[in-house]
Design an enzyme around this catalytic site. Structure first.
Site, PDB file in Angstrom:
ATOM      1  N   ASN A   1       0.854  -1.285   0.175  1.00 22.62           N
ATOM      2  CA  ASN A   1      -0.087  -0.085   0.225  1.00 22.62           C
ATOM      3  C   ASN A   1       0.846   1.119  -0.092  1.00 22.62           C
ATOM      4  O   ASN A   1       1.183   1.800  -1.094  1.00 22.62           O
ATOM      5  CB  ASN A   1      -1.014  -0.041   1.168  1.00 22.62           C
ATOM      6  CG  ASN A   1      -1.954   1.170   1.248  1.00 22.62           C
ATOM      7  OD1 ASN A   1      -1.984   2.033   0.221  1.00 22.62           O
ATOM      8  ND2 ASN A   1      -2.818   1.307   2.139  1.00 22.62           N
ATOM      9  N   ASP A   2       1.343   1.502   1.106  1.00 18.61           N
ATOM     10  CA  ASP A   2       2.074   2.734   1.173  1.00 18.61           C
ATOM     11  C   ASP A   2       3.018   3.071   0.384  1.00 18.61           C
ATOM     12  O   ASP A   2       3.585   4.338  -0.253  1.00 18.61           O
ATOM     13  CB  ASP A   2       2.663   2.888   2.708  1.00 18.61           C
ATOM     14  CG  ASP A   2       1.637   3.310   3.601  1.00 18.61           C
ATOM     15  OD1 ASP A   2       0.430   3.788   3.393  1.00 18.61           O
ATOM     16  OD2 ASP A   2       1.594   2.709   4.715  1.00 18.61           O
TER      17      ASP A   2
END
Lengths: 100, 464
Positions: free
Chosen positions: B393-394
């Site tokens: 994600n990040d």
């Protein structure tokens, strides 16, 4: 004047830090996990200290306090040595090249 | 065996350990390297027995305790699933730390055995060395136990922060130095026990404020500590093999910590002081307007993939949690039969420890020459048709490049958004670890596949 043996060990230590620095930078990032498990295994060479501690006393009081710590440290390091090298081997065996 | 001869053998085993690490520069030489490491260890242990030269009943006890450890270690090594590697490494670190503490204690209680003087009159240098070995060992032990508990999920991965935390840590650290000073002049064993006790406490306090996704840094850091502890003991025992190994492991862990911090664009101290993500989380909850996004299913994903000519797969911690690596490989096999070019992009901090994703992919029989690091592959996203983001994600968040206000601004990210289309497998739209929304979810070319990573991948296989 004689040089203290400590200075020799310090020299080895400092040079080893530099060796470690260059060797570890050349480790490919995909093998960073095996790197950690193998460093675990080799730092358990501390077992040599544990063996000396365990065998320091004569037979009559083999399990007095200082040897007992040695024996416990032997078991802990042995877990690490065998676990570390074997799991590294298991991981490295999985890294395969593309079949042509 | 004479002391000089055994010292030479210890030097040889130290050199073999260097070669063991050197071997890891490529997968082809790595197995040989590991073999060198094993030989080095055997030499060190055999030489120790020979130099003691006391083959009494004690030797049998030593072998018994050694075999118990060997059995447990071998059992763990063969049983452990690859997804649990971070926990295993944390557990191993704790054992190195504890072994260092035990050896330091027995050297303190029985210094004659190590030629360090007599109790109460231990050589000053040796006393300082064993204090350092014991203190760092104790910090490594309790820190690794906390890291282990957090990784296992027994303890919550969220940072534990309280007021005056840093002050307390600083106070304890100073008290260790003062204790070491008094220990050297008084040589009281009580002081030695207190020293060890405080060190255990520091290790504990040092790791509790660090959050789950910072674990790659923590594990590398503890790796480094275990090395310095071993080196401290090596100086005490005047053992070259231990001094060399300690230095190698210490610098290895330090370099890994550096690489991990750089992968997150954070300073080492920032990670250590902890508490990352706690403040941003509340900010997100305030402006909770739902932006529009495109949601798809396995059928859409399979359609996009079938019509692509090149696909880049971006794995993350979610893949490890869902154990999706085998399903992923199966999917890739089908795609490859259709002459689609597949590569994998690994962010340096993907997963919970350095190289975590690489091991999982290797376990699923993904050839390592299809797996690329961030710098190697980042330019290829612009030419790829589909990016399949599974559990990351990040590390894909374009905000890191565009928004200077963002807490992750400046962090190197994978340029996933440059792909023609992005398939994003995720269980929900919740923000990732950093607590910030991922702009990628709302891009025109992103299709969100809201499901478990493994289940979604299996569904795609069915549709292919």
């Amino acid at each position: 004047m004689e040089i203290d043996p400590f200075i020799f060990r310090l020299s080895i230590f400092i040079l080893s830090i530099f060796v470690g620095y260059y060797v570890v930078w050349s480790v490919t990032p995909s093998l960073h996990t095996p790197l950690m498990s193998v460093t675990n295994a080799i730092s358990s060479v501390i077992i040599v200290g544990a063996i000396i501690a365990a065998l320091a006393n004569n037979i009559e009081n083999i399990f007095n306090s200082s040897s007992l710590y040695g024996f416990l440290a032997i078991t802990l390091s042995a877990i690490n040595i065998f676990g570390g090298f074997l799991v590294t081997q298991r991981m490295l065996a999985m890294y395969k090249k593309r079949k042509k | 065996m004479s002391a000089n001869l055994s010292a030479l053998f210890y030097l040889i085993s130290g050199v073999l350990f260097i070669l063991a690490l050197r071997g890891l520069s490529s997968p082809e030489t790595s197995r040989q390297g590991n073999f060198f490491g094993i030989i080095g260890m055997i030499i060190a242990i055999v030489v120790t027995f020979l130099s003691i030269g006391n083959f009494s009943i004690g030797l049998i006890y030593v072998l018994v305790f050694l075999s118990i450890g060997a059995f447990i270690g071998a059992l763990i090594a063969y049983k452990i699933p690859m997804t649990a590697m971070p926990e295993l490494v944390a557990g191993f670190h704790s054992l190195v730390g504890l072994a260092a503490v035990f050896v330091a204690i027995s050297a303190f209680v029985n210094p004659e055995a190590f030629n360090l003087g007599v109790p109460g009159k231990i050589k000053l240098a040796s006393l300082i060395e064993m204090s350092i070995g014991a203190a760092v060992g104790a910090i490594t032990f309790s820190g690794s136990v906390i890291a282990f508990l957090k990784l296992q999920g027994i303890m919550s991965g969220s940072p534990i922060i309280f007021k005056g935390q840093h002050f307390l840590n600083a106070l304890l650290l100073i008290s260790i130095m003062i204790l070491t000073y008094f220990l050297c002049s008084i040589q009281s064993s009580n002081l030695f026990w207190i020293l060890i006790g405080i060190s255990f406490l520091i290790g504990f306090l040092l790791i509790i404020p660090i959050g789950g996704a910072d674990m790659p840094v923590v594990i590398s850091m503890l790796n480094s500590y275990s090395g310095w502890a071993a080196a401290g003991i090596g100086f005490t025992l005047e053992n070259t093999a231990l001094v060399i190994t300690g230095a190698l492991v210490g610098s290895s862990g330090a370099i890994l910590s550096y690489i991990m911090c750089k992968g997150m664009n954070r300073s080492f101290f920032n990670v250590i002081l902890g508490g990352f993500g706690a403040t941003e989380q509340s900010l997100i909850n305030q402006n909770k307007e739902q932006k529009p996004f495109k949601s798809g299913n396995a059928e859409d994903a399979a359609f996009l993939m079938k019509n692509a000519s090149s696909i880049i797969i971006v794995p993350g911690y979610g893949m490890a949690v869902a154990q999706a690596q085998h399903a992923l490989r199966e999917m890739v096999d089908i795609l490859k039969k259709n002459d689609i070019k597949i590569s994998y992009a690994i962010h340096p901090v993907a997963g919970r420890m350095p190289g975590h994703m690489n091991v999982l992919l290797a376990e699923a029989n993904v050839p390592y020459d299809e797996v690329f690091e961030l710098e190697q592959i980042n330019n290829d996203f612009a030419n790829a048709d589909v990016a399949y983001v599974i559990g990351a994600n990040d590390v894909t968040n374009p905000v890191a490049k565009t928004d200077p206000q963002s807490p992750i601004y400046g962090m190197p990210v994978l340029d996933v958004e440059k792909c023609k289309s992005v398939l994003f497998v995720k269980r929900s739209l919740a923000p990732g670890y950093a607590g910030i929304d991922n702009d990628l979810f709302y891009k025109e070319n992103t299709l969100m596949l809201l499901a478990d990573a493994k289940k979604m991948t299996e569904d795609i296989i069915k549709n292919l």
